[in-house]
Scaffold this motif. Structure first.
Motif, PDB file in Angstrom:
ATOM      1  N   GLU A  37       5.823  -3.359   0.298  1.00 30.69           N
ATOM      2  CA  GLU A  37       6.172  -4.844   0.338  1.00 30.69           C
ATOM      3  C   GLU A  37       5.815  -5.763   1.418  1.00 30.69           C
ATOM      4  O   GLU A  37       5.264  -6.847   1.360  1.00 30.69           O
ATOM      5  CB  GLU A  37       7.690  -5.013  -0.401  1.00 30.69           C
ATOM      6  N   GLN A  61       8.470  -4.341  -5.569  1.00 33.76           N
ATOM      7  CA  GLN A  61       9.631  -5.003  -5.960  1.00 33.76           C
ATOM      8  C   GLN A  61      10.165  -4.251  -7.228  1.00 33.76           C
ATOM      9  O   GLN A  61      11.181  -3.742  -7.216  1.00 33.76           O
ATOM     10  CB  GLN A  61       9.476  -6.314  -6.357  1.00 33.76           C
ATOM     11  N   GLN A  66      14.087  -4.174  -7.573  1.00 31.60           N
ATOM     12  CA  GLN A  66      14.206  -5.763  -7.517  1.00 31.60           C
ATOM     13  C   GLN A  66      13.765  -6.258  -8.655  1.00 31.60           C
ATOM     14  O   GLN A  66      12.697  -6.980  -8.586  1.00 31.60           O
ATOM     15  CB  GLN A  66      13.572  -6.178  -6.101  1.00 31.60           C
TER      16      GLN A  66
END
Length: 148
Positions: A37, A61, A66
């Protein structure tokens, strides 16, 4: 001379962006999602429209759990590349993890309409059939995410 210098600067900037994307893709494949990321964000800082970096960030993510951030990134990516199967799949998975079966169904329907491997298509169709049966328990949703 000034044109050549400008070309050199643009080439150097682009090379740095490619390098960050490539490093992000390697880290993603190796399961180093936080690092991946970071690389994708680095590439996006240099070129905010870099679609492969947007997709990579969304996948990173998602892999980190996330989900809201992944949905945002992958939704941006699907606007740019609506026919990219991996974007549709991971966006559907993120919506399933969120419990938004309606949005997941939309993404799976779009995925099913793309040119994908027939075995994957069969799995997607089975998932769609299951979603259409009505409200699903959390354990069934988890199973569905794992099977796709």
């Amino acid at each position: 001379m000034r044109g050549a210098l400008l070309l050199l600067v643009v080439t150097a900037l682009a090379a740095g962006c490619v390098s960050a994307v490539v490093q992000g893709q390697i880290a993603l494949r190796q399961g180093r999602y936080v690092e991946a990321e970071g690389y994708f964000n680095e590439a996006l800082a240099k070129d905010p429209g870099r679609t492969d970096a947007i997709i990579g960030r969304g996948l990173s993510q998602y892999k980190q759990g996330q989900i809201e951030e992944a949905i945002e990134s992958l939704d941006n990516a699907v606007q740019i590349r609506p026919n990219e199967p991996s974007v549709r799949l991971y966006l559907a998975l993120a919506y399933l993890k969120k419990g938004d079966t309606s949005q997941a169904e939309q993404q799976l329907t779009a995925l099913r309409s793309l040119r994908i491997d027939s075995r994957v298509g069969d799995q997607v169709q089975q998932a769609l059939d299951l979603l259409k049966q009505g409200p699903l328990s959390d354990s069934v949703l988890s199973f569905l995410v794992g099977s796709l």
